[in-house]
Design a protein around this motif. Structure first.
Motif, PDB file in Angstrom:
ATOM      1  N   ALA A 185       0.844  -1.201   0.000  1.00  0.00           N
ATOM      2  CA  ALA A 185       0.000   0.000   0.000  1.00  0.00           C
ATOM      3  C   ALA A 185       0.882   1.256   0.000  1.00  0.00           C
ATOM      4  N   PHE A 186       1.949   1.218   0.795  1.00  0.00           N
ATOM      5  CA  PHE A 186       2.874   2.345   0.859  1.00  0.00           C
ATOM      6  C   PHE A 186       3.527   2.580  -0.506  1.00  0.00           C
ATOM      7  N   TRP A 187       3.979   1.490  -1.128  1.00  0.00           N
ATOM      8  CA  TRP A 187       4.623   1.587  -2.441  1.00  0.00           C
ATOM      9  C   TRP A 187       3.639   2.180  -3.457  1.00  0.00           C
ATOM     10  N   LEU A 225       2.931  -4.384 -15.267  1.00  0.00           N
ATOM     11  CA  LEU A 225       4.358  -4.705 -15.139  1.00  0.00           C
ATOM     12  C   LEU A 225       4.946  -4.011 -13.909  1.00  0.00           C
ATOM     13  N   LEU A 226       4.638  -2.717 -13.757  1.00  0.00           N
ATOM     14  CA  LEU A 226       5.197  -1.976 -12.620  1.00  0.00           C
ATOM     15  C   LEU A 226       4.617  -2.462 -11.305  1.00  0.00           C
ATOM     16  N   LEU A 227       3.310  -2.823 -11.302  1.00  0.00           N
ATOM     17  CA  LEU A 227       2.717  -3.385 -10.092  1.00  0.00           C
ATOM     18  C   LEU A 227       3.421  -4.683  -9.721  1.00  0.00           C
ATOM     19  N   GLY A 228       3.762  -5.486 -10.741  1.00  0.00           N
ATOM     20  CA  GLY A 228       4.487  -6.730 -10.481  1.00  0.00           C
ATOM     21  C   GLY A 228       5.845  -6.465  -9.859  1.00  0.00           C
ATOM     22  N   PHE A 229       6.564  -5.461 -10.411  1.00  0.00           N
ATOM     23  CA  PHE A 229       7.862  -5.102  -9.827  1.00  0.00           C
ATOM     24  C   PHE A 229       7.706  -4.673  -8.377  1.00  0.00           C
ATOM     25  N   GLY A 230       6.645  -3.879  -8.105  1.00  0.00           N
ATOM     26  CA  GLY A 230       6.406  -3.422  -6.735  1.00  0.00           C
ATOM     27  C   GLY A 230       6.149  -4.592  -5.803  1.00  0.00           C
ATOM     28  N   ALA A 231       5.305  -5.525  -6.246  1.00  0.00           N
ATOM     29  CA  ALA A 231       5.004  -6.688  -5.405  1.00  0.00           C
ATOM     30  C   ALA A 231       6.264  -7.507  -5.173  1.00  0.00           C
ATOM     31  N   PHE A 232       7.094  -7.629  -6.219  1.00  0.00           N
ATOM     32  CA  PHE A 232       8.336  -8.401  -6.101  1.00  0.00           C
ATOM     33  C   PHE A 232       9.276  -7.753  -5.072  1.00  0.00           C
ATOM     34  N   SER A 233       9.423  -6.433  -5.132  1.00  0.00           N
ATOM     35  CA  SER A 233      10.340  -5.791  -4.188  1.00  0.00           C
ATOM     36  C   SER A 233       9.793  -5.858  -2.765  1.00  0.00           C
TER      37      SER A 233
END
Lengths: 99, 122, 163
Positions: free
Chosen positions: C13-15, C25-33
Motif C-alpha cells: 500500500a505504501f509503495w 508490469l510496474l505493479l508486479g515489480f512493486g510486489a516483487f520488491s
C-alpha cells in the motif's frame, strides 16, 4: 507569491541555523543546528516543488526526511561510541560510571 | 471557493513561516544546548506542520499530493521527538550539566535519589 | 506468518501511494520488491509484535487530536518566551512517575512530552521519567498529570484489544 514568502522565511532560518552551527560551543549545539537545518530543508524542497509546479519534489522531501533522521542518530552514535559498528550494549555500564 | 482556499493557505503558510523564524531565532538566542533544543522542537512540530497544512490547500483537491504531504508530516511528527531525545540524552551522558534555576520547589515531583538500589514506586 | 502478510500488505500500500502507477508490469515489480523486503526482514528476525502497530486501536486518534491542541498552546507559550526581550527562561529538571504499567504506554507518554515544546523527556527508567522544562509553568503543566491520565486511558484500551 505565498510560496516565495515561505521560501524566504525558510532560507533566513537556515542561515540563522548555520550561524549557530558555526558558533556552537559544544558538538551537540552543532548537531542540533544540523538537525534543524535538515528539517527546514525538507520544507524548502516541498515548497520549491509547489513553486515550480513540479509535485515530484515531494518524493525527494520524503526521502530527505528519513535520511535526516537516520543521519542525526548516526552522528550522535558516532560521537558517543566513536564507532558506528558498536552494538551499544555498555549503555547501563557507562551510566553507572557517570553517576 | 478558490479565494477561501487561498486565504487559508496564506494564513497557515505565513503563520508557519513566522514560527519557523521564531524557532531559528530561539536556537540562536537561548543560552545552552538543553534550552536550544526546545526551540528546535518548535520548528520541528509547529512551523513545519503549519507550512505543510498550508501547502495542502494548494494541491487542488484531495489527491496523491495531499497524501504525500500528510506522509511527510507524519514522518516529522514521529522522528522529531526521537532525535530530540537522543540528542539531549547524548549531551547528558557526555556530562553536560544543564543550567538550572535555583531554589525551585515543584509540587508532586517524584522524589527518589538515583543511587537508591531498590527503586520502589511509592 | 500473519504479521509477515500484514507487513507485506502495508508495504505494498505504501509503495502504491508513493508511485501512483497502475501498469501491470510496474505493479508486479512493486510486489516483487515488497516480497524481497519481507523475506529479508524475516531472515533478520525483526518481524515481531511491536514491529508494526497493527494492534494500536483507533482510540488513539482522539488522543492525537488533543495532543495537537496541546502542542499549539505550548508553542505559543515558548514563542512568547523567545521573542520577549528579557528572555524570561527558568529551566528546571525534575522527575515524575509514569503510571502506565507497560513500556509501550510509557514510551507514548515520553514521546508526547518531548513533542510538546518546552518539555523534553531526558530519561526513562523503571517508569520514572526525568524531564527538562524550559519554564516553571511548563513543568507545572506536566505535573498536573492530565496527559498521564489520557495516555493511561488510550493504553488501557489498547491492552484490552491486545490480550
Amino acid at each position: 507569491m505565498m510560496f516565495v514568502a515561505a521560501t524566504i522565511a525558510v532560507i533566513i532560518s537556515i542561515l540563522l541555523g548555520l550561524i549557530r552551527a558555526f558558533l556552537g560551543p559544544t558538538i551537540y549545539d552543532r548537531v542540533l543546528a544540523g538537525n534543524m537545518i535538515g528539517t527546514l530543508t525538507v520544507i524548502l524542497i516541498s515548497v520549491h516543488g509547489f513553486l515550480t509546479e513540479r509535485p515530484e519534489f515531494l518524493d525527494i522531501a520524503l526521502v530527505y526526511a528519513l535520511i535526516n533522521f537516520i543521519g542525526t542518530i548516526a552522528i550522535l552514535k558516532y560521537f558517543r561510541f566513536k564507532d558506528l559498528g558498536h552494538a551499544g550494549t555498555d549503555h547501563s555500564a557507562n551510566e553507572q560510571e557517570n553517576m | 471557493m478558490d479565494l477561501i482556499l487561498d486565504i487559508l493557505s496564506w494564513f497557515f503558510i505565513l503563520l508557519g513561516s513566522a514560527f519557523v523564524l521564531i524557532g531559528a531565532i530561539g536556537v540562536l538566542r537561548l543560552p545552552e544546548v538543553f534550552t536550544r533544543s526546545h526551540a528546535a522542537g518548535m520548528v520541528d512540530t509547529f512551523g513545519t506542520g503549519l507550512i505543510l497544512l498550508g501547502l495542502m490547500f494548494q494541491a487542488g483537491g484531495f489527491n496523491l499530493i495531499v497524501v504525500k504531504l500528510i506522509m511527510i508530516g507524519f514522518f516529522l511528527f514521529f522522528t522529531s521527538p526521537v532525535a530530540c531525545h537522543a540528542l539531549v540524552r547524548a549531551a547528558i551522558v557526555d556530562g553536560a550539566k544543564p543550567m538550572l534555576k535555583e531554589g525551585v520547589v515543584l509540587e508532586g515531583e517524584y522524589k527518589d535519589t538515583p543511587k537508591d538500589e531498590g527503586d520502589k514506586p511509592s | 506468518m500473519a504479521s509477515s502478510i500484514s507487513l507485506w500488505v502495508f508495504l505494498f500500500a505504501f509503495w502504491f501511494l508513493l508511485s501512483g502507477h497502475t501498469e501491470p508490469l510496474l505493479l508486479g515489480f512493486g510486489a516483487f520488491s515488497c516480497t524481497i523486503v519481507v523475506y529479508i526482514a524475516h531472515r533478520m528476525d525483526v518481524i515481531d509484535h511491536e514491529g508494526h502497530p497493527s494492534h494500536l486501536s483507533f482510540k488513539i486518534i482522539p488522543y492525537w487530536a488533543w495532543l495537537c491542541w496541546e502542542i499549539v498552546k505550548a508553542n505559543i507559550d515558548v514563542a512568547k518566551v523567545i521573542i520577549s526581550p528579557k528572555l524570561p527562561i527558568s529551566p528546571v529538571m525534575f522527575k515524575t512517575k509514569a503510571s502506565q504499567s507497560r513500556e509501550l504506554g510509557q514510551v507514548i507518554y515520553a514521546n508526547s512530552i518531548t513533542l510538546t515544546p518546552g518539555t523534553i523527556a531526558v530519561d526513562l527508567e523503571n517508569g520514572v521519567l526525568e524531564i527538562h522544562a524550559l519554564t516553571v509553568e511548563g513543568a507545572k503543566g506536566v505535573l498536573t498529570g492530565d496527559m498521564d491520565r489520557r495516555v493511561c486511558k488510550v493504553k488501557g484500551e489498547m491492552e484490552g484489544h491486545d490480550e
